[in-house]
Scaffold this motif. Structure first.
Motif, mmCIF file in Angstrom:
data_model
loop_
_atom_site.group_PDB
_atom_site.id
_atom_site.type_symbol
_atom_site.label_atom_id
_atom_site.label_comp_id
_atom_site.label_asym_id
_atom_site.label_seq_id
_atom_site.Cartn_x
_atom_site.Cartn_y
_atom_site.Cartn_z
ATOM 1 N N SER A 192 32.335 38.702 32.991
ATOM 2 C CA SER A 192 31.796 40.032 32.693
ATOM 3 C C SER A 192 31.559 40.830 33.965
ATOM 4 C CB SER A 192 30.492 39.893 31.910
ATOM 5 O OG SER A 192 29.900 41.162 31.693
ATOM 6 N N ASP A 193 30.923 40.214 34.953
ATOM 7 C CA ASP A 193 30.659 40.926 36.207
ATOM 8 C C ASP A 193 31.960 41.281 36.926
ATOM 9 O OD1 ASP A 193 27.904 41.036 35.985
ATOM 10 O OD2 ASP A 193 27.603 39.077 36.938
ATOM 11 N N TYR A 194 32.927 40.378 36.858
ATOM 12 C CA TYR A 194 34.226 40.655 37.484
ATOM 13 C C TYR A 194 34.884 41.869 36.835
ATOM 14 C CZ TYR A 194 39.050 39.987 39.006
ATOM 15 O OH TYR A 194 40.301 40.176 39.539
ATOM 16 N N LEU A 195 34.936 41.891 35.527
ATOM 17 C CA LEU A 195 35.582 42.987 34.812
ATOM 18 C C LEU A 195 34.845 44.307 35.029
ATOM 19 C CD1 LEU A 195 36.487 41.149 31.495
ATOM 20 C CD2 LEU A 195 38.047 41.847 33.314
ATOM 21 N N ASN A 196 33.552 44.243 35.329
ATOM 22 C CA ASN A 196 32.770 45.442 35.631
ATOM 23 C C ASN A 196 32.874 45.856 37.093
ATOM 24 O OD1 ASN A 196 31.781 45.791 33.019
ATOM 25 N ND2 ASN A 196 30.024 44.435 33.366
ATOM 26 N N GLY A 197 33.599 45.074 37.891
ATOM 27 C CA GLY A 197 33.748 45.397 39.303
ATOM 28 C C GLY A 197 32.604 44.937 40.173
ATOM 29 N N SER A 198 31.696 44.132 39.611
ATOM 30 C CA SER A 198 30.551 43.621 40.389
ATOM 31 C C SER A 198 30.944 42.274 40.996
ATOM 32 C CB SER A 198 29.324 43.484 39.481
ATOM 33 O OG SER A 198 28.980 44.719 38.904
ATOM 34 N N TYR A 199 31.761 42.325 42.029
ATOM 35 C CA TYR A 199 32.384 41.103 42.540
ATOM 36 C C TYR A 199 31.393 40.165 43.228
ATOM 37 C CZ TYR A 199 36.516 43.873 41.546
ATOM 38 O OH TYR A 199 37.459 44.645 40.925
ATOM 39 N N ILE A 239 38.063 36.263 43.165
ATOM 40 C CA ILE A 239 36.898 37.090 43.495
ATOM 41 C C ILE A 239 36.772 37.238 45.006
ATOM 42 C CG2 ILE A 239 34.382 37.262 43.360
ATOM 43 C CD1 ILE A 239 34.596 35.573 40.747
ATOM 44 N N GLU A 240 36.972 36.162 45.733
ATOM 45 C CA GLU A 240 36.847 36.211 47.196
ATOM 46 C C GLU A 240 37.918 37.103 47.807
ATOM 47 O OE1 GLU A 240 34.765 31.829 47.795
ATOM 48 O OE2 GLU A 240 36.936 31.985 47.510
ATOM 49 N N VAL A 241 39.080 37.157 47.212
ATOM 50 C CA VAL A 241 40.104 38.087 47.688
ATOM 51 C C VAL A 241 39.634 39.523 47.483
ATOM 52 C CG1 VAL A 241 42.439 38.960 47.279
ATOM 53 C CG2 VAL A 241 42.032 36.490 47.386
ATOM 54 N N LYS A 242 39.053 39.798 46.319
ATOM 55 C CA LYS A 242 38.529 41.142 46.066
ATOM 56 C C LYS A 242 37.489 41.532 47.111
ATOM 57 C CE LYS A 242 40.526 42.362 42.111
ATOM 58 N NZ LYS A 242 41.348 43.590 41.977
ATOM 59 N N LEU A 243 36.707 40.551 47.557
ATOM 60 C CA LEU A 243 35.668 40.790 48.558
ATOM 61 C C LEU A 243 36.198 40.687 49.992
ATOM 62 C CD1 LEU A 243 32.816 38.731 46.852
ATOM 63 C CD2 LEU A 243 32.892 41.225 47.109
ATOM 64 N N ARG A 283 37.195 38.121 51.515
ATOM 65 C CA ARG A 283 36.743 36.882 52.157
ATOM 66 C C ARG A 283 37.910 35.901 52.097
ATOM 67 N NH1 ARG A 283 30.683 35.855 49.844
ATOM 68 N NH2 ARG A 283 31.095 33.869 50.866
ATOM 69 N N TYR A 284 38.915 36.179 52.919
ATOM 70 C CA TYR A 284 40.208 35.505 52.777
ATOM 71 C C TYR A 284 40.146 34.027 53.136
ATOM 72 C CZ TYR A 284 41.765 40.346 52.525
ATOM 73 O OH TYR A 284 41.914 41.661 52.167
ATOM 74 N N ARG A 285 39.415 33.684 54.154
ATOM 75 C CA ARG A 285 39.312 32.266 54.525
ATOM 76 C C ARG A 285 38.627 31.476 53.403
ATOM 77 N NH1 ARG A 285 42.398 29.297 56.928
ATOM 78 N NH2 ARG A 285 42.552 30.823 58.630
ATOM 79 N N ASP A 286 37.596 32.053 52.823
ATOM 80 C CA ASP A 286 36.927 31.396 51.700
ATOM 81 C C ASP A 286 37.879 31.253 50.516
ATOM 82 O OD1 ASP A 286 34.580 31.234 53.149
ATOM 83 O OD2 ASP A 286 33.710 33.054 52.281
ATOM 84 N N ALA A 287 38.701 32.273 50.304
ATOM 85 C CA ALA A 287 39.648 32.219 49.191
ATOM 86 C C ALA A 287 40.642 31.075 49.378
ATOM 87 C CB ALA A 287 40.394 33.548 49.072
ATOM 88 N N VAL A 288 41.120 30.897 50.610
ATOM 89 C CA VAL A 288 42.044 29.792 50.879
ATOM 90 C C VAL A 288 41.355 28.455 50.602
ATOM 91 C CG1 VAL A 288 43.352 28.589 52.684
ATOM 92 C CG2 VAL A 288 43.434 31.090 52.524
ATOM 93 N N GLU A 289 40.100 28.345 50.983
ATOM 94 C CA GLU A 289 39.368 27.101 50.724
ATOM 95 C C GLU A 289 39.227 26.849 49.221
ATOM 96 O OE1 GLU A 289 35.707 27.352 52.856
ATOM 97 O OE2 GLU A 289 36.665 27.255 54.831
ATOM 98 N N SER A 290 39.046 27.928 48.456
ATOM 99 C CA SER A 290 38.955 27.762 47.000
ATOM 100 C C SER A 290 40.299 27.348 46.415
ATOM 101 C CB SER A 290 38.463 29.061 46.352
ATOM 102 O OG SER A 290 37.122 29.329 46.720
ATOM 103 N N TYR A 291 41.383 27.947 46.921
ATOM 104 C CA TYR A 291 42.709 27.501 46.486
ATOM 105 C C TYR A 291 42.912 26.022 46.828
ATOM 106 C CZ TYR A 291 44.529 32.136 45.302
ATOM 107 O OH TYR A 291 44.755 33.355 44.702
ATOM 108 N N ASP A 292 42.456 25.622 48.010
ATOM 109 C CA ASP A 292 42.613 24.222 48.408
ATOM 110 C C ASP A 292 41.827 23.296 47.475
ATOM 111 O OD1 ASP A 292 44.287 24.879 50.475
ATOM 112 O OD2 ASP A 292 42.731 24.847 52.016
#
Length: 264
Positions: free
Chosen positions: A30-37, A64-68, A70-79
Motif C-alpha cells: 500500500s505504501d509503495y503504491l502511494n509513493g511512500s517509499y 523499493i531501494e532502487v526507488k530511494l 539506495r543502489y548498494r542496498d538494492a544489490v544486497e537485497s538481490y543477493d
C-alpha cells in the motif's frame, strides 16, 4: 512487484503467514503504491524480519531501494533473493542493471548478465542490456556481438538496431551502420535519434544531401532538440545554403556557424 507480494499472500501463502506478516506485506504494498517509499521500506523490513526466506519479499525490498536510489542496498537485497533461489534469469539481469546504471560497476554487472544468460540464453532483452553496458565501457566489438544476438532473437528491437549502428559507426564500419540505423527507423519511423545518427554517418562520408534529409526528419520529430538543429545547420552550410543554415542554427540556440560539417 507490490502486486506480486499481494498475490503471493493471497494465493495460498496466507496460511503460512501470521497476521503480523500479512499486515506488514499488505502495508508495504500500500505504501509503495502511494509513493511512500521510505515507509514501504520500513514495512517490508518488518515483514522480512518474520519471513526472511521469502524471495518475493527480498525482490520487493530491492525495488523499493532502487526507488530511494539506495543502489548498494538494492544489490544486497538481490543477493539475498539469489541466495534463496539463483535460478531466475530476470533477477540476475535486474541486479546487473543496478550495478551498471546505479553504481557504474560494469565488471560485476557483466558477470551478472553472464549468469542470467547461462540460465536463459534465448532472452533478447538480456543480450540487449549486456550490449548497452559494453557500449558504455567503450568495448564496441563486444557490444556489437551482444546486440547482434539480441536482434537475431528478436528482430523487432528498434533500440538494439540503433545501438548496433552506433557501435558500427564507432568502429568505422559506416555502410553497415547505415543498414542498422535504417532497420531501426523502419521499425520505428519516429526514432529521432536514429535519424540523427544516420545523418551523422552520411555526413562523415561526405554525403551532405542524404545527411540533410535525415537531420530534417529528426527535427520534424523532435523540433525542440537543439543538437538536431545544429547538425541540420551544419549540413545546410556544407551545401552552401547559408541563409537556411543561419535559420537552423538559430533554432540550435547558437550565434555563429561552425565551419566543419557534422561527422567530419
Amino acid at each position: 512487484m507490490a502486486l506480486v507480494i499481494l498475490a503471493m499472500i493471497g494465493a495460498g501463502a496466507m496460511n503460512a503467514c501470521s497476521q503480523d506478516e500479512t499486515y506488514w506485506a499488505r502495508q508495504a504494498a500500500s505504501d509503495y503504491l502511494n509513493g511512500s517509499y521510505s515507509l514501504a521500506l520500513q514495512d517490508i523490513e518488518e515483514y522480512l524480519d518474520m519471513n526472511a526466506t521469502d524471495v518475493h519479499g527480498w525482490l520487493f525490498k530491492a525495488e523499493i531501494e532502487v526507488k530511494l536510489k539506495r543502489y548498494r542496498d538494492a544489490v544486497e537485497s538481490y543477493d539475498q533473493a539469489l541466495s534463496l533461489d539463483d535460478s531466475r534469469a530476470q533477477v540476475w539481469n535486474d541486479r546487473a542493471l543496478i550495478l551498471a546504471g546505479g553504481l557504474k560497476d560494469y565488471e560485476d554487472a557483466l558477470s551478472s548478465f553472464d549468469r542470467a544468460l547461462k540460465i536463459d540464453p534465448q532472452d533478447a532483452g538480456i543480450w540487449y542490456n549486456r550490449g548497452l553496458v559494453q557500449e558504455s565501457m567503450g568495448d564496441y566489438e563486444a557490444s556489437l556481438e551482444s546486440l547482434e544476438r539480441a536482434t537475431m532473437l528478436d528482430s523487432s528491437l528498434a533500440s538494439a538496431w540503433y545501438h548496433q549502428g552506433r557501435d558500427l559507426a564507432a568502429l568505422g564500419r559506416g555502410e553497415e551502420a547505415i543498414e542498422s540505423f535504417n532497420a531501426a527507423t523502419e521499425i520505428k519511423p519516429d526514432y529521432a535519434s536514429a535519424w540523427d545518427e544516420l545523418g551523422l554517418v552520411y555526413a562523415s562520408q561526405g554525403d551532405q544531401e542524404q545527411a540533410l534529409q535525415c537531420f530534417e526528419r529528426a527535427t520534424e520529430i523532435e523540433p525542440s532538440n537543439k543538437q538536431f538543429w545544429d547538425h541540420k545547420a551544419q549540413a545546410l552550410n556544407a551545401l552552401g545554403r547559408g541563409q537556411e543554415a543561419m535559420e537552423a542554427f538559430a533554432r540550435a540556440g547558437k550565434g555563429t556557424l561552425q565551419q566543419s560539417p557534422p561527422g567530419s
